[in-house]
Write an enzyme that holds these catalytic residues in place. Structure first.
Site, PDB file in Angstrom:
ATOM      1  N   TYR A 209      11.230 -27.327  39.512  1.00  0.00           N
ATOM      2  CA  TYR A 209      11.140 -28.688  38.992  1.00  0.00           C
ATOM      3  C   TYR A 209      10.192 -29.520  39.851  1.00  0.00           C
ATOM      4  O   TYR A 209       9.414 -30.315  39.335  1.00  0.00           O
ATOM      5  CB  TYR A 209      12.524 -29.352  38.943  1.00  0.00           C
ATOM      6  CG  TYR A 209      12.474 -30.659  38.184  1.00  0.00           C
ATOM      7  CD1 TYR A 209      12.657 -30.684  36.805  1.00  0.00           C
ATOM      8  CD2 TYR A 209      12.185 -31.851  38.832  1.00  0.00           C
ATOM      9  CE1 TYR A 209      12.551 -31.869  36.097  1.00  0.00           C
ATOM     10  CE2 TYR A 209      12.074 -33.037  38.133  1.00  0.00           C
ATOM     11  CZ  TYR A 209      12.269 -33.047  36.763  1.00  0.00           C
ATOM     12  OH  TYR A 209      12.160 -34.210  36.072  1.00  0.00           O
TER      13      TYR A 209
ATOM     14  N   PHE B  11     -13.812 -42.975  21.620  1.00  0.00           N
ATOM     15  CA  PHE B  11     -13.130 -41.777  21.127  1.00  0.00           C
ATOM     16  C   PHE B  11     -11.783 -42.231  20.586  1.00  0.00           C
ATOM     17  O   PHE B  11     -11.168 -43.149  21.128  1.00  0.00           O
ATOM     18  CB  PHE B  11     -12.966 -40.693  22.206  1.00  0.00           C
ATOM     19  CG  PHE B  11     -12.334 -39.471  21.607  1.00  0.00           C
ATOM     20  CD1 PHE B  11     -13.070 -38.674  20.745  1.00  0.00           C
ATOM     21  CD2 PHE B  11     -11.003 -39.171  21.794  1.00  0.00           C
ATOM     22  CE1 PHE B  11     -12.481 -37.591  20.095  1.00  0.00           C
ATOM     23  CE2 PHE B  11     -10.419 -38.088  21.153  1.00  0.00           C
ATOM     24  CZ  PHE B  11     -11.157 -37.297  20.311  1.00  0.00           C
ATOM     25  N   THR B  12     -11.333 -41.563  19.537  1.00  0.00           N
ATOM     26  CA  THR B  12     -10.168 -42.026  18.769  1.00  0.00           C
ATOM     27  C   THR B  12      -8.944 -42.353  19.641  1.00  0.00           C
ATOM     28  O   THR B  12      -8.466 -43.488  19.656  1.00  0.00           O
ATOM     29  CB  THR B  12      -9.796 -40.969  17.714  1.00  0.00           C
ATOM     30  OG1 THR B  12      -9.658 -39.705  18.366  1.00  0.00           O
ATOM     31  CG2 THR B  12     -10.861 -40.866  16.634  1.00  0.00           C
TER      32      THR B  12
ATOM     33  N   ASP C 293     -14.275 -40.013  31.292  1.00  0.00           N
ATOM     34  CA  ASP C 293     -13.656 -39.054  30.371  1.00  0.00           C
ATOM     35  C   ASP C 293     -14.394 -37.739  30.584  1.00  0.00           C
ATOM     36  O   ASP C 293     -15.499 -37.527  30.087  1.00  0.00           O
ATOM     37  CB  ASP C 293     -13.773 -39.530  28.919  1.00  0.00           C
ATOM     38  CG  ASP C 293     -13.072 -38.562  27.956  1.00  0.00           C
ATOM     39  OD1 ASP C 293     -12.900 -37.380  28.329  1.00  0.00           O
ATOM     40  OD2 ASP C 293     -12.707 -38.976  26.843  1.00  0.00           O
TER      41      ASP C 293
ATOM     42  N   LYS D 225     -10.384 -28.382  26.600  1.00  0.00           N
ATOM     43  CA  LYS D 225     -11.777 -28.153  26.190  1.00  0.00           C
ATOM     44  C   LYS D 225     -12.488 -27.355  27.281  1.00  0.00           C
ATOM     45  O   LYS D 225     -12.291 -26.147  27.388  1.00  0.00           O
ATOM     46  CB  LYS D 225     -12.484 -29.481  25.925  1.00  0.00           C
ATOM     47  CG  LYS D 225     -12.091 -30.143  24.597  1.00  0.00           C
ATOM     48  CD  LYS D 225     -10.855 -30.953  24.676  1.00  0.00           C
ATOM     49  CE  LYS D 225     -10.665 -31.881  23.504  1.00  0.00           C
ATOM     50  NZ  LYS D 225      -9.341 -32.527  23.520  1.00  0.00           N
TER      51      LYS D 225
ATOM     52  N   ARG E  28     -15.874 -36.548  10.864  1.00  0.00           N
ATOM     53  CA  ARG E  28     -16.036 -37.524  11.935  1.00  0.00           C
ATOM     54  C   ARG E  28     -16.888 -38.652  11.365  1.00  0.00           C
ATOM     55  O   ARG E  28     -18.078 -38.745  11.613  1.00  0.00           O
ATOM     56  CB  ARG E  28     -16.713 -36.930  13.173  1.00  0.00           C
ATOM     57  CG  ARG E  28     -15.871 -35.966  13.949  1.00  0.00           C
ATOM     58  CD  ARG E  28     -14.936 -36.595  14.970  1.00  0.00           C
ATOM     59  NE  ARG E  28     -13.621 -36.978  14.502  1.00  0.00           N
ATOM     60  CZ  ARG E  28     -12.524 -36.895  15.260  1.00  0.00           C
ATOM     61  NH1 ARG E  28     -12.568 -36.415  16.461  1.00  0.00           N
ATOM     62  NH2 ARG E  28     -11.366 -37.315  14.809  1.00  0.00           N
TER      63      ARG E  28
ATOM     64  N   PHE F 256      -7.039 -40.072  10.330  1.00  0.00           N
ATOM     65  CA  PHE F 256      -7.737 -38.845   9.936  1.00  0.00           C
ATOM     66  C   PHE F 256      -6.871 -37.604  10.051  1.00  0.00           C
ATOM     67  O   PHE F 256      -7.101 -36.627   9.351  1.00  0.00           O
ATOM     68  CB  PHE F 256      -9.013 -38.672  10.777  1.00  0.00           C
ATOM     69  CG  PHE F 256      -8.769 -38.634  12.253  1.00  0.00           C
ATOM     70  CD1 PHE F 256      -8.695 -39.818  12.969  1.00  0.00           C
ATOM     71  CD2 PHE F 256      -8.607 -37.437  12.922  1.00  0.00           C
ATOM     72  CE1 PHE F 256      -8.451 -39.789  14.342  1.00  0.00           C
ATOM     73  CE2 PHE F 256      -8.371 -37.401  14.286  1.00  0.00           C
ATOM     74  CZ  PHE F 256      -8.291 -38.587  14.993  1.00  0.00           C
TER      75      PHE F 256
HETATM   76  O1  PLI Z   1      -6.464 -34.010  22.606  1.00  0.00           O
HETATM   77  P1  PLI Z   1      -6.171 -34.509  23.973  1.00  0.00           P
HETATM   78  O2  PLI Z   1      -5.069 -35.486  23.998  1.00  0.00           O
HETATM   79  O3  PLI Z   1      -5.950 -33.417  24.962  1.00  0.00           O
HETATM   80  O4  PLI Z   1      -7.497 -35.252  24.498  1.00  0.00           O
HETATM   81  C1  PLI Z   1      -7.976 -36.424  23.925  1.00  0.00           C
HETATM   82  C2  PLI Z   1      -9.458 -36.489  24.053  1.00  0.00           C
HETATM   83  C3  PLI Z   1     -10.014 -37.360  24.934  1.00  0.00           C
HETATM   84  N1  PLI Z   1     -11.363 -37.466  25.063  1.00  0.00           N
HETATM   85  C4  PLI Z   1     -12.219 -36.718  24.337  1.00  0.00           C
HETATM   86  C5  PLI Z   1     -13.677 -36.891  24.522  1.00  0.00           C
HETATM   87  C6  PLI Z   1     -11.718 -35.803  23.443  1.00  0.00           C
HETATM   88  O5  PLI Z   1     -12.581 -35.054  22.748  1.00  0.00           O
HETATM   89  C7  PLI Z   1     -10.300 -35.683  23.241  1.00  0.00           C
HETATM   90  C8  PLI Z   1      -9.734 -34.841  22.286  1.00  0.00           C
HETATM   91  N2  PLI Z   1     -10.514 -34.271  21.387  1.00  0.00           N
HETATM   92  C9  PLI Z   1     -10.160 -33.507  20.378  1.00  0.00           C
HETATM   93  C10 PLI Z   1      -8.749 -33.185  20.029  1.00  0.00           C
HETATM   94  C11 PLI Z   1     -11.226 -32.977  19.566  1.00  0.00           C
HETATM   95  O6  PLI Z   1     -10.959 -32.231  18.609  1.00  0.00           O
HETATM   96  O7  PLI Z   1     -12.390 -33.292  19.857  1.00  0.00           O
END
Ligand code: PLI
Length: 462
Positions: free
Chosen positions: A77, A129-130, A220, A263, A387, A454
């Site tokens: 933990y 970003f969204t 970011d 990513k 997008r 979306f």
């Molecule tokens: O999907 P998350 O919560 O792990 O991360 C959010 C996120 C933050 N910044 C940027 C630049 C992103 O591209 C992003 C998530 N992007 C997704 C899910 C995508 O399909 O691009």
């Protein structure tokens, strides 16, 4: 690490040890699946997709080293040894002093927004970003786009379309005062602009400007290594630097970062907030226990932190990045041969089709990019993502749709997952849809959720 990529084309620096078998269904089936999904590719079942290019998020193939890391999970933990490995990796490769693990990127966005933004604050950023913008707004902030104009122009071939326009930033400082701007949200490889990089010289100029005004830079860093590759390729003085060195330099020009490690860092889940300031770290470490978990695991299992620490190191290898970006560029060049209008220069994590040009006869209010993503799925089972106007949501005051300049379909390439033959099938299929584009009609939205519409909106064909 020995870097030998210059001798080869972009061929993969790995071989395949295990495969996942895919269903290959018929167009008739896909028509039914799509109708059931309300013509929203987010609502399709993965088993009904042949080549899944919805996102590069959480969809990478992990290496054998990462998989073996999973077996080394210390599921304590508190104080898991995998946390300390992750902390070491963040310090060594990204330069940041403190790290707070979160379940994914938006967990980190939530925490940084809550601790740094006061109601009425202004958050300038190089395109929205969204999830990032939503968390800024939920904390009472107002996002302002300060990316250069070229980023909104699908025709411009400027190599660093992720750059920040310092005049736009200066105008905000003059209008609102620097005390209203807690930080600039600076993204590397700007997602919504087409995976476009920011240059090191622009970042350095931003650093000088913000330091003068006492404004922080929160990075970011979701796709920072991809950005570093473009700096290595295109910016004077960086050709002989490694991706790892460039990544380190980028990070050290900023005060902290939010990371979706799904990513660049090639894990299926996870993220973190990194920060240099001791007091902000104290607050973040306190807040994470409310929303995510104890500060030495946040939202992650020990095994996932281990795979992440290993993935960070793999992500900054020149050989890896050469193949990663090489594959994306290869697909882009195939699409250009079919005459498909795409955003140029070709970005880091995918190809962005210009739906306003592809379906020039469909008005933006009839969701051309959403319609195109649906049609691409119908043709050969390739799943992509809108997008454009759907992703941009509604204006908070007027309630009207936001009408973004860019109306795009994102063809996102997961890391280390698909082959060159897959790239050929994708290009053939989108090329085929392009050949009968005049027959495609628009859509209307029949269900619209309140947040991030979306993901769950539903449509009907007109
Ligand atoms: O999907 P998350 O919560 O792990 O991360 C959010 C996120 C933050 N910044 C940027 C630049 C992103 O591209 C992003 C998530 N992007 C997704 C899910 C995508 O399909 O691009």
């Amino acid at each position: 690490m020995k870097q030998s990529f210059r001798k080869h084309s972009w061929a993969e620096p790995y071989k395949i040890k295990m495969v996942e078998l895919l269903d290959m269904n018929e167009r008739e089936d896909r028509e039914n699946f799509l109708r059931e999904a309300g013509y929203n590719t987010f609502l399709l079942k993965s088993k009904d997709v042949y080549i899944d290019l919805l996102t590069d998020s959480g969809t990478s193939a992990m290496s054998d080293r990462q998989w073996s890391g999973l077996m080394m999970g210390d599921e304590a933990y508190a104080g898991s040894r995998n946390f300390y490995h992750l902390e070491d990796a963040v310090r060594k490769f990204y330069s940041y002093k403190h790290v707070v693990p979160t379940h994914q990127g938006r967990g980190a966005e939530h925490i940084i927004s809550q601790i740094m933004i006061k109601p009425g604050d202004i958050i300038p950023g190089n395109m929205y970003f969204t999830t990032t913008k939503l968390h800024q707004e939920l904390a009472g902030g107002i996002f302002k786009d300060v990316i250069i104009d070229e980023a909104h122009d699908s025709e411009s071939e400027f190599p660093f379309k992720g750059n920040i326009d310092l005049d736009k930033l200066d105008a905000l400082v003059k209008t609102y005062g620097a005390e209203k701007i807690p930080y600039v949200a600076m993204a590397t490889s700007v997602n919504m602009a087409g995976g476009q990089p920011i240059s090191m010289s622009n970042l350095k100029a931003l650093r000088t400007y913000t330091q003068k005004h006492g404004i922080k830079i929160i990075h970011d860093m979701t796709r920072v290594a991809e950005n570093a590759w473009f700096i290595k390729q295109g910016e004077e003085g960086y050709a002989d630097k490694s991706v790892a060195e460039i990544v380190y330099e980028i990070c050290s020009l900023t005060d902290g970062a939010t990371m979706s490690s799904k990513k660049d860092a090639m894990v299926n889940i996870g993220g973190f907030l990194a920060i240099n300031d001791d007091d902000l770290f104290d607050e973040a470490r306190n807040m994470v226990v409310v929303y995510e978990g104890l500060h030495t695991y946040g939202g992650m299992a020990g095994r996932d932190m281990e795979a992440l620490a290993i993935g960070i190191e793999e992500s900054v290898s020149d050989n890896h990045m050469h193949a990663r970006i090489g594959q994306v560029q290869y697909l882009g060049e195939q699409l250009l041969r079919y005459g498909v209008p795409i955003i140029k220069p070709i970005g880091g994590h995918g190809i962005f089709i210009d739906a306003k040009k592809f379906l020039a006869h469909i008005p933006q209010a009839q969701f051309p990019a959403q319609r195109l993503a649906a049609e691409i799925y119908l043709d050969a089972g390739v799943r992509t993502m809108e997008r454009g106007i759907v992703s941009a949501g509604r204006n908070k005051e007027s309630g009207e749709h936001n009408f973004p300049k860019l109306e795009l379909v994102r063809v996102t390439i997961p890391r280390r997952v698909y082959t060159q033959a897959h790239m050929d099938v994708i290009a053939e299929s989108i090329g085929n849809v392009y050949s009968y584009r005049h027959e495609i009609k628009g859509m209307k939205m029949i269900y619209e959720p309140k947040y991030l519409r979306f993901f769950q909106a539903r449509f009907e064909l007109l």
